[in-house]
Design an enzyme around this catalytic site. Sequence first.
Site, PDB file in Angstrom:
ATOM      1  N   GLU A 188      -1.252  -0.583  -9.049  1.00  0.00           N
ATOM      2  CA  GLU A 188      -0.967  -1.420  -7.970  1.00  0.00           C
ATOM      3  C   GLU A 188       0.543  -1.559  -7.221  1.00  0.00           C
ATOM      4  O   GLU A 188       1.277  -2.841  -7.085  1.00  0.00           O
ATOM      5  CB  GLU A 188      -0.439  -2.870  -8.742  1.00  0.00           C
ATOM      6  CG  GLU A 188      -2.395  -3.589  -9.524  1.00  0.00           C
ATOM      7  CD  GLU A 188      -3.397  -4.005  -8.194  1.00  0.00           C
ATOM      8  OE1 GLU A 188      -2.498  -4.492  -7.070  1.00  0.00           O
ATOM      9  OE2 GLU A 188      -4.383  -3.166  -8.317  1.00  0.00           O
ATOM     10  N   THR A 217      -8.274   4.048  -4.754  1.00  0.00           N
ATOM     11  CA  THR A 217      -7.465   4.776  -4.650  1.00  0.00           C
ATOM     12  C   THR A 217      -8.275   6.791  -4.417  1.00  0.00           C
ATOM     13  O   THR A 217      -9.330   6.534  -5.716  1.00  0.00           O
ATOM     14  CB  THR A 217      -6.434   5.299  -5.778  1.00  0.00           C
ATOM     15  OG1 THR A 217      -5.599   3.881  -5.768  1.00  0.00           O
ATOM     16  CG2 THR A 217      -5.355   6.675  -5.568  1.00  0.00           C
ATOM     17  N   GLY A 227      -9.525   2.029 -13.239  1.00  0.00           N
ATOM     18  CA  GLY A 227     -10.675   2.014 -14.685  1.00  0.00           C
ATOM     19  C   GLY A 227     -11.564   2.058 -14.720  1.00  0.00           C
ATOM     20  O   GLY A 227     -12.291   1.346 -14.467  1.00  0.00           O
TER      21      GLY A 227
HETATM   22  C1  LIG Z   1      -3.085   3.850 -15.248  1.00  0.00           C
HETATM   23  C2  LIG Z   1      -3.242   3.874 -13.604  1.00  0.00           C
HETATM   24  C3  LIG Z   1      -4.580   2.981 -13.516  1.00  0.00           C
HETATM   25  C4  LIG Z   1      -4.649   3.274 -11.843  1.00  0.00           C
HETATM   26  N1  LIG Z   1      -5.749   2.106 -11.338  1.00  0.00           N
HETATM   27  C5  LIG Z   1      -6.450   2.568 -10.583  1.00  0.00           C
HETATM   28  C6  LIG Z   1      -7.439   1.129 -10.702  1.00  0.00           C
HETATM   29  O1  LIG Z   1      -7.957   0.804 -11.198  1.00  0.00           O
HETATM   30  N2  LIG Z   1      -8.275   1.876  -8.622  1.00  0.00           N
HETATM   31  C7  LIG Z   1      -7.264   1.749  -8.015  1.00  0.00           C
HETATM   32  O2  LIG Z   1      -8.461   1.869  -6.551  1.00  0.00           O
HETATM   33  N3  LIG Z   1      -6.402   3.078  -8.185  1.00  0.00           N
HETATM   34  C8  LIG Z   1      -5.896   3.111  -9.453  1.00  0.00           C
HETATM   35  N4  LIG Z   1      -4.455   3.739  -9.880  1.00  0.00           N
HETATM   36  C9  LIG Z   1      -4.024   4.428  -8.246  1.00  0.00           C
HETATM   37  C10 LIG Z   1      -2.462   3.550  -8.151  1.00  0.00           C
HETATM   38  O3  LIG Z   1      -2.915   2.685  -8.008  1.00  0.00           O
HETATM   39  C11 LIG Z   1      -1.578   4.382  -6.917  1.00  0.00           C
HETATM   40  O4  LIG Z   1      -1.104   5.777  -8.126  1.00  0.00           O
HETATM   41  C12 LIG Z   1      -1.051   3.503  -7.099  1.00  0.00           C
HETATM   42  O5  LIG Z   1      -0.692   2.988  -5.726  1.00  0.00           O
HETATM   43  C13 LIG Z   1       0.484   5.233  -6.355  1.00  0.00           C
HETATM   44  O6  LIG Z   1      -0.187   5.759  -4.894  1.00  0.00           O
HETATM   45  P1  LIG Z   1       0.086   6.751  -5.424  1.00  0.00           P
HETATM   46  O7  LIG Z   1      -0.548   7.263  -6.562  1.00  0.00           O
HETATM   47  O8  LIG Z   1      -0.862   8.075  -4.404  1.00  0.00           O
HETATM   48  O9  LIG Z   1       1.524   7.568  -5.424  1.00  0.00           O
HETATM   49  P2  LIG Z   1       2.287   7.878  -4.380  1.00  0.00           P
HETATM   50  O10 LIG Z   1       2.452   7.468  -2.915  1.00  0.00           O
HETATM   51  O11 LIG Z   1       1.676  10.236  -3.755  1.00  0.00           O
HETATM   52  O12 LIG Z   1       3.773   8.609  -4.068  1.00  0.00           O
HETATM   53  C14 LIG Z   1       4.142   9.459  -4.802  1.00  0.00           C
HETATM   54  C15 LIG Z   1       6.256   9.534  -4.137  1.00  0.00           C
HETATM   55  O13 LIG Z   1       5.770   9.542  -3.319  1.00  0.00           O
HETATM   56  C16 LIG Z   1       7.102   7.892  -2.627  1.00  0.00           C
HETATM   57  N5  LIG Z   1       6.518   7.545  -1.561  1.00  0.00           N
HETATM   58  C17 LIG Z   1       4.792   7.287  -0.551  1.00  0.00           C
HETATM   59  N6  LIG Z   1       4.780   6.451   0.347  1.00  0.00           N
HETATM   60  C18 LIG Z   1       6.111   6.079   0.786  1.00  0.00           C
HETATM   61  C19 LIG Z   1       7.063   5.897   1.271  1.00  0.00           C
HETATM   62  N7  LIG Z   1       6.138   5.369   2.591  1.00  0.00           N
HETATM   63  N8  LIG Z   1       8.077   5.475   1.373  1.00  0.00           N
HETATM   64  C20 LIG Z   1       8.476   6.143   0.975  1.00  0.00           C
HETATM   65  N9  LIG Z   1       8.588   6.763  -0.365  1.00  0.00           N
HETATM   66  C21 LIG Z   1       6.916   6.712  -0.304  1.00  0.00           C
HETATM   67  C22 LIG Z   1       6.870   6.671  -3.810  1.00  0.00           C
HETATM   68  O14 LIG Z   1       7.407   6.441  -3.843  1.00  0.00           O
HETATM   69  C23 LIG Z   1       6.328   7.987  -4.650  1.00  0.00           C
HETATM   70  O15 LIG Z   1       7.786   8.722  -5.497  1.00  0.00           O
HETATM   71  C24 LIG Z   1      -4.271   3.798 -10.669  1.00  0.00           C
HETATM   72  C25 LIG Z   1      -3.425   4.637 -11.540  1.00  0.00           C
HETATM   73  C26 LIG Z   1      -2.359   5.059 -11.843  1.00  0.00           C
HETATM   74  C27 LIG Z   1      -1.372   5.392 -12.876  1.00  0.00           C
END
Ligand SMILES: Cc1cc2nc3c(=O)[nH]c(=O)nc-3n(C[C@H](O)[C@H](O)[C@H](O)COP(=O)(O)OP(=O)(O)OC[C@H]3O[C@@H](n4cnc5c(N)ncnc54)[C@H](O)[C@@H]3O)c2cc1C
Lengths: 666, 666
Positions: A432, A150, A189
Amino acid sequence: MAKINEDLQRERDKCTFKIAELTTLIDGGRDRTDARREREKVLLSRTKDLHGVPEEYLSHKEKYESAIKNSVILFGIVRQMQEEGKTSVTDYRDVITSLLASAQTRDGSPMGVHYIMFMPAILNQGTEEQQAQWMPRAWNSSIIGTYAQTELGHGTFIRGLETTATYDPSTKEFVLNTPTLTSYKWWPGGLGHTVNYCIVVAQLYSKGQCHGIHSFILQVRDEETHAPLPGIKVGDIGAKLGLNSVDNGFLGLDNVRIPRNHMLMKHAQVLEDGTYVKSKNSKLNYGAMVFVRVVIVFDMVNYLSKASTIAVRYSAVRRQCHMKEGAPETQILDYLTQQHKVFISIATTHALRVTANKLWDTFNAVTEELGGGNLNRLPELHALACCLKAVSTADTANCVERCRLACGGHGYMQSSNLPLTYGLVTAACTYEGENTVLLLQTARFLVKTWQNVDTAKLTPTVEYLKITRSKGFIDKWQNSIECIIKGFQIVAMGKISSSVDHMQQRISNGMALEDAWNMTSVQLVSAAEAHCRVIIMSTFYEEINKAMATVSPELRKVLQKLVELYCVYWALEKVGDLLQYAPIAQSDIRDMKSWYEDILVELRPNAVALVDAFDIRDGILHSTLGAYDGRVYERLMEEALKSPLNGEPVNQSFHKYLKPFMQGKL
Amino acid sequence: MAKINEDLQRERDKCTFKIAELTTLIDGGRDRTDARREREKVLLSRTKDLHGVPEEYLSHKEKYESAIKNSVILFGIVRQMQEEGKTSVTDYRDVITSLLASAQTRDGSPMGVHYIMFMPAILNQGTEEQQAQWMPRAWNSSIIGTYAQTELGHGTFIRGLETTATYDPSTKEFVLNTPTLTSYKWWPGGLGHTVNYCIVVAQLYSKGQCHGIHSFILQVRDEETHAPLPGIKVGDIGAKLGLNSVDNGFLGLDNVRIPRNHMLMKHAQVLEDGTYVKSKNSKLNYGAMVFVRVVIVFDMVNYLSKASTIAVRYSAVRRQCHMKEGAPETQILDYLTQQHKVFISIATTHALRVTANKLWDTFNAVTEELGGGNLNRLPELHALACCLKAVSTADTANCVERCRLACGGHGYMQSSNLPLTYGLVTAACTYEGENTVLLLQTARFLVKTWQNVDTAKLTPTVEYLKITRSKGFIDKWQNSIECIIKGFQIVAMGKISSSVDHMQQRISNGMALEDAWNMTSVQLVSAAEAHCRVIIMSTFYEEINKAMATVSPELRKVLQKLVELYCVYWALEKVGDLLQYAPIAQSDIRDMKSWYEDILVELRPNAVALVDAFDIRDGILHSTLGAYDGRVYERLMEEALKSPLNGEPVNQSFHKYLKPFMQGKL
Ligand SMILES: Cc1cc2nc3c(=O)[nH]c(=O)nc-3n(C[C@H](O)[C@H](O)[C@H](O)COP(=O)(O)OP(=O)(O)OC[C@H]3O[C@@H](n4cnc5c(N)ncnc54)[C@H](O)[C@@H]3O)c2cc1C
Ligand SMILES: Cc1cc2nc3c(=O)[nH]c(=O)nc-3n(C[C@H](O)[C@H](O)[C@H](O)COP(=O)(O)OP(=O)(O)OC[C@H]3O[C@@H](n4cnc5c(N)ncnc54)[C@H](O)[C@@H]3O)c2cc1C
């Protein structure tokens, strides 16, 4: 041991089944129960008195430092297991995703991702040589890694990642860069201050061409000094809702060079001269994703068993109001509304456990088939893991909050351990794969399946889509579990079918496919959830039925009630769906409400025994409200006295601010 | 000012109504908008650069100390208002329950209860003399107090409180005691280390007789030294899910003596010789409870306006995935699922604000009637305040979490300000009456009303119970707002009616009334919630219709859509209820889904303008994701760099634990 609270003792005395028998069933065998208890004893004895001030009073930085201290003890056990030759995936899961882990590092471990993603990624994506090179050091923690996918700007949309890895054939190296602010890695993490290695996911460029995202092993810190290596900007992303003892980190890369063989090349390769060799199948990575998602479902089972143990025991100890004038105060567990709040968590714990076990077995079977080159079941498995991860995390988050709120004011205390548990669980709704996005992926699979329902051979988890369409699938509604499950199958089918119709209609009216999909997406998400509910309900029902043969009649009765509770609860929650798609009548619903009320009352005498059977010892449960002996008020007070604010009778801010203010001098 | 994010700018450019017009409507007049902005400017200028390390990085103790520092600044404004003669309840509410307060002490103020409960309690329960004695000092903060009712063992059940106040006629004093562990006061805000006075609620004993619970003013700390007075054990109850800058406290009393005139004697009295004089009416205290509950509904409006501002602006800035191959990445605000998640929060903010205003007016009207001795409307008002408090806090908590989850990973960052907001909001589901308990109180009123529906004159909020029963109340279902509201009235009536039937039947089968009530309580809670939904929906509809006359055609359209959204959203959520009680058909539901989808799309272009109209300045919103300029990623990074963990490249725990562990020496 202190005296057991009398109300709790009475609950235990009157239960109708043998608690140990259920514990064995949950663990999957007597020997597994013993092994688990042994591991717990060892670990807890090592950590006794390790803790000074409880973590909730520490600063952000101190929380991290305390977590490192605790993690090295926990993962010492993993190393020991490895030395003893216990290296199967199951052994491993037993420690990493156990309640034990959650006791040791209550708000998450900075090294968790090392075990759950760094090592699995090397196993899945590394060549045999690469595995031989990295795995021994990773197993015995000589190096600690994380998984850096990410970025600030991209999480869900992996193809949009901006980090680049450009092959330089002159030196046979990749040059890594994060060219923009939004391309900074963000979230991994342990990345902030703990790990010295990580897997970086980046856009691969070779010979001037972009070949999409690939994984690379990158050293981020010096093994001796731990100082960030040249060209690397790394640090903590800051305070979060929960998981504050994990240093989720950011990572910026400025022309960082790594050798060619640091690209994980099991599937795709870059040859010495820069020639790119494509992966044979783009779906091969599904396997790793499924693994992590199954692990998450097991995590949910653990957390929910904790939350329900706390809420049920507290509800037996807490007395509030008189149901009848003149009678003693009522145990709140006797209020039907309270049973309604907490019993569903017990049933959900079992339902998710059983389903996760099934998914785990399927995962292992499919992985074996993969070895033989058979990829047929991957899409189904992937769709299944997506929706189960989404629904199990969402349900668990709701249940945990429900349990917390059911404990009234005291549930809001950190010492109940419910707030921390919620923080961990709700995070899983996002990482995930964000839940909505996952459900839309399952929906895509369902729509495809539906569009070929008449011609294709359906895989097991979607077979019902065909069967439900046959005339007389439900001839006449009956308030039975079997009929409710059938009802949910019709609902899922109906929702998929009407989503497809809805979409088609928008397309016929001239809308582009993508827009029509988007306009239908709220309905599609709901269809995927309905599908998942069918899977959980029917798996729970079938697996418990199988277990019936081997358990005592007393336990059989209780298990039966838990299945009933789960199904009837959801039937009433989704009564609107049943009314729309199944032949259920208003009188059936009236009767179903009474049925539900009766189930609660029937489960009531065994409630405490049911959570006792989860067999979570106090050192792991870590809750003033949920401890085995029920000394709730004593513990609340003991914990309060640990607050550093109580270390002095008058806080310095009185002299500095409060007094001048009160005296009108400020 | 930094450059505005282009996507946000585009949103603002294309909105179809005048943002300022809506702001004026929300504030209730141009002059009120101006006054609010002026107050905000003054306060924010005073506190600029006051903060060092952001609070989320501090230890529990430091959080408290920082809150005291900030609180004295905030409440300096209240003192100034008082000096300027602005002492009306409305003036007061403007500061205490404003967004401003939430900016200054982001995780709650240790002095909050002083203003919200200590002073109101004296005003409500004190004689004129007592008011004259205490109020001036309380108003100008020469003394700071809290309201100490809840004990370790009793919160909901006030009659069960164990603290005693025994009158000693020989010295004309009350002797206060907490004879058991469970009788320790537990929870009062600010009690731990901040206040020097409090109202103690205790069982009054005189002449050997218990007269039930009464309120007493107790000094807990010395005014000069702040040391706890003799016989008083006081301290912090410890870390909580949220509100960690408030020192909720415990209090133990060992023969503490207070003068007779410290009992608040407006309603009941103890004469010098110990003779007890009863209160004229036991319902008189309802007034104070209603006041606090209305204040809570306004709080919810504030928090929800914040959460929706953050989620909507971030959704306009965040781009993720391509809806169409080749097109630029999609603003997530364009996904229908995203609109489904966040727009309901905007509508709910307005619905609750309008309803709270109405309740506030009713409260003031009834209070005036009370002055004239007319208590008729108190029970209705009380029932109304109970369910509105319960439903508004529950809905707001759900909406805030929904907004947070809609921000994906970044919503989990404290710097988004969404986690803190949730902590504050969910607390309100429990304090001032646990929500289930409150709904059961409303249910009791509804059942009573229902049992006399044919004979009694119904008060305004329950008149619909009679009308809905007339034949042809809904002749034929139409997908219109009017019909949906009627549908909900039928649902509420139907639920009350069938709960009563259900209860009657259990009683006919030989069950005691109390048990039958308990067995029906899940249904009763649901009936009370349905009633509340009718109130919110119809008030929202009626009040917005009234406003229509005074606003521009452009704004009218948008307001109309918000009412539609609220009603259709809930109709679909509760479609099972409508199917059971109202004449709605499956085809109506299908059309309603399309209607809902269309409303979302119609609101989409104005989404950012709608939250801009809440007019929350950055210093108050305090969010990396929600700031006006949309510099989301820059702010996330800037905030991360403030984490003290980033103050040094290598954390000490590496040398202490991690390195020895990795090298196998631990
Ligand atoms: C506690 C924690 C630990 C983590 N650990 C790791 C790690 O170790 N390594 C790593 O690489 N990542 C890690 N992450 C990142 C995590 O994998 C991402 O936050 C997750 O995949 C969600 O992606 P985003 O944050 O881009 O959300 P976004 O995609 O920005 O979501 C925001 C909103 O947009 C909507 N949305 C996005 N795309 C679409 C679509 N195509 N259609 C409809 N709606 C959509 C979603 O439904 C949501 O409501 C971690 C996250 C957290 C919170
Ligand atoms: C953040 C916070 C601040 C607070 N501030 C103050 C303060 O300043 N001063 C003060 O005096 N107090 C304060 N309180 C205490 C607060 O008022 C109580 O916590 C609240 O009234 C709920 O009571 P309880 O904790 O006893 O819950 P309980 O009554 O123990 O509730 C536990 C469960 O029992 C159920 N239950 C209880 N009775 C019944 C019944 N009759 N029928 C059905 N179900 C029932 C509830 O529904 C709930 O599920 C505060 C609490 C919090 C969390």
